[in-house]
Design a protein around this motif. Structure first.
Motif, PDB file in Angstrom:
ATOM      1  N   THR A 268      11.792 -39.572  26.998  1.00  0.00           N
ATOM      2  CA  THR A 268      11.488 -39.677  28.737  1.00  0.00           C
ATOM      3  C   THR A 268      12.938 -39.714  29.468  1.00  0.00           C
ATOM      4  N   PRO A 269      12.731 -39.680  30.741  1.00  0.00           N
ATOM      5  CA  PRO A 269      14.036 -39.376  31.743  1.00  0.00           C
ATOM      6  C   PRO A 269      14.873 -40.795  31.830  1.00  0.00           C
ATOM      7  N   LEU A 270      14.223 -41.654  31.048  1.00  0.00           N
ATOM      8  CA  LEU A 270      14.786 -43.230  31.209  1.00  0.00           C
ATOM      9  C   LEU A 270      15.815 -43.382  29.914  1.00  0.00           C
ATOM     10  N   TRP A 271      16.846 -43.801  30.141  1.00  0.00           N
ATOM     11  CA  TRP A 271      17.521 -44.576  28.866  1.00  0.00           C
ATOM     12  C   TRP A 271      17.085 -46.139  29.022  1.00  0.00           C
ATOM     13  N   CYS A 272      17.044 -47.006  27.644  1.00  0.00           N
ATOM     14  CA  CYS A 272      16.624 -48.424  27.797  1.00  0.00           C
ATOM     15  C   CYS A 272      17.290 -48.948  26.706  1.00  0.00           C
ATOM     16  N   LYS A 273      17.669 -49.973  26.756  1.00  0.00           N
ATOM     17  CA  LYS A 273      18.190 -51.282  25.980  1.00  0.00           C
ATOM     18  C   LYS A 273      17.318 -52.445  26.075  1.00  0.00           C
ATOM     19  N   TRP A 274      17.406 -53.300  24.892  1.00  0.00           N
ATOM     20  CA  TRP A 274      16.612 -54.483  24.994  1.00  0.00           C
ATOM     21  C   TRP A 274      17.541 -55.583  24.619  1.00  0.00           C
ATOM     22  N   ASP A 275      16.997 -56.698  24.922  1.00  0.00           N
ATOM     23  CA  ASP A 275      17.676 -57.882  24.262  1.00  0.00           C
ATOM     24  C   ASP A 275      16.495 -58.971  24.376  1.00  0.00           C
ATOM     25  N   GLN A 276      17.062 -60.335  23.774  1.00  0.00           N
ATOM     26  CA  GLN A 276      15.827 -61.420  23.658  1.00  0.00           C
ATOM     27  C   GLN A 276      16.405 -62.615  24.403  1.00  0.00           C
ATOM     28  N   ARG A 277      15.551 -63.451  24.599  1.00  0.00           N
ATOM     29  CA  ARG A 277      15.955 -64.664  25.378  1.00  0.00           C
ATOM     30  C   ARG A 277      15.292 -65.701  24.658  1.00  0.00           C
ATOM     31  N   LYS A 278      15.984 -66.860  24.448  1.00  0.00           N
ATOM     32  CA  LYS A 278      15.351 -68.060  23.685  1.00  0.00           C
ATOM     33  C   LYS A 278      15.023 -69.327  24.689  1.00  0.00           C
ATOM     34  N   THR A 279      13.942 -69.724  24.224  1.00  0.00           N
ATOM     35  CA  THR A 279      13.649 -71.167  24.688  1.00  0.00           C
ATOM     36  C   THR A 279      13.818 -72.266  23.683  1.00  0.00           C
ATOM     37  N   GLY A 280      14.987 -73.012  23.640  1.00  0.00           N
ATOM     38  CA  GLY A 280      15.318 -73.814  22.495  1.00  0.00           C
ATOM     39  C   GLY A 280      15.812 -72.874  21.417  1.00  0.00           C
ATOM     40  N   ARG A 281      15.013 -73.010  20.144  1.00  0.00           N
ATOM     41  CA  ARG A 281      15.219 -72.123  19.201  1.00  0.00           C
ATOM     42  C   ARG A 281      14.354 -71.165  18.940  1.00  0.00           C
ATOM     43  N   ARG A 282      13.341 -70.990  19.863  1.00  0.00           N
ATOM     44  CA  ARG A 282      12.229 -69.985  19.840  1.00  0.00           C
ATOM     45  C   ARG A 282      12.591 -68.753  20.624  1.00  0.00           C
ATOM     46  N   VAL A 283      12.449 -67.550  20.212  1.00  0.00           N
ATOM     47  CA  VAL A 283      12.394 -66.300  21.137  1.00  0.00           C
ATOM     48  C   VAL A 283      11.204 -66.443  22.004  1.00  0.00           C
ATOM     49  N   SER A 284      11.752 -66.578  23.356  1.00  0.00           N
ATOM     50  CA  SER A 284      10.288 -66.537  24.205  1.00  0.00           C
ATOM     51  C   SER A 284      10.045 -65.454  25.129  1.00  0.00           C
ATOM     52  N   HIS A 285      11.499 -64.683  25.365  1.00  0.00           N
ATOM     53  CA  HIS A 285      11.247 -63.687  26.305  1.00  0.00           C
ATOM     54  C   HIS A 285      11.807 -62.399  25.681  1.00  0.00           C
ATOM     55  N   LEU A 286      11.532 -61.202  26.382  1.00  0.00           N
ATOM     56  CA  LEU A 286      12.128 -59.980  25.775  1.00  0.00           C
ATOM     57  C   LEU A 286      12.637 -59.307  27.100  1.00  0.00           C
TER      58      LEU A 286
END
Length: 244
Positions: A206-224
């Protein structure tokens, strides 16, 4: 000779981009090739028939016609039974509600011609036409070579926030939107089989570049968290078009 669908833009209501549904890769290709034929200067009704050929699917995806034939009939049959859960009204108007409906009201597989013809269901019409605000658009060619239905969904979500360049979603929301219930329950599996392949294909096709990471709430991965933007080639092309 180029297929006219190759250069078409796909327009979807943001509410449809964020809807909960699951389509296979070939079901996605049929639906997107049909949406690409929706005329923005004409009123869309549920009586309009859109035809997609195996030859076009083969050319679009860079595969053999024989392979496209094999998948087209199966995808067409399953598409008729596919449901979509809409959580918002189109164009940001009306009362927000949860609506369960189907993509299409009729699917016809014409074996001798190697084509699939479909009619969108009446409830889907407002999410595909007469869109004046809160809609997402992208080129058919942007997703044509993708081999992951998850990659197509991710690309749509990124295009919706294209001007911002960052999108954060909860893992729970993504699971519901992609209809992953009962699959990839472990975060490592979700990353390996859904997120990483999808991001890779966005970067490759695609015409986009993309990187990703994660965010934790406490010890649990809750968001991307997805960070993205126009790649250098696309930026240069857009600048040149503005100057001409």
């Amino acid at each position: 000779m180029d297929n006219p669908l190759d250069n078409q833009l796909i327009y979807k209501s943001n509410a449809l981009v964020e809807a909960s549904y699951r389509l296979s890769l070939y079901e996605q290709r049929i639906v997107l090739a049909s949406i690409a034929q929706v005329r923005r200067d004409e009123l869309l009704t549920d009586q309009q028939l859109y035809t997609v050929s195996a030859q076009h699917i083969a050319k679009m995806a860079g595969i053999s016609v024989d392979r496209a034939y094999q998948h087209l009939k199966t995808a067409a049959e399953r598409l008729f039974r596919r449901e979509v859960t809409l959580h918002e009204s189109p164009n940001g108007k009306g009362v927000a509600k949860v609506q369960l409906t189907r993509w299409v009201q009729e699917v016809v597989y014409q074996k001798d011609q190697g084509t699939v013809a479909l009619r969108f269901s009446q409830p889907m019409i407002p999410y595909l036409s007469q869109l004046t605000e809160q809609f997402t658009k992208f080129g058919m060619q942007d997703v044509a070579k993708m081999t992951s239905a998850h990659a197509i969904r991710l690309y749509e979500l990124l295009c919706q926030w294209r001007d911002i360049g960052k999108r954060e979603v909860s893992v729970e929301w993504l699971r519901e939107a992609f209809q992953l219930e009962g699959r990839y329950d472990r975060i490592p599996d979700l990353k390996r089989w859904v997120i990483e392949p999808a991001v890779k294909q966005v970067n490759e096709h695609t015409p986009l570049w993309c990187k990703w990471d994660q965010r934790k709430t406490g010890r649990r991965v809750s968001h991307l968290v997805f960070t993205f933007g126009e790649n250098a080639v696309e930026k240069a092309g857009r600048k040149k078009r503005k100057e001409e």
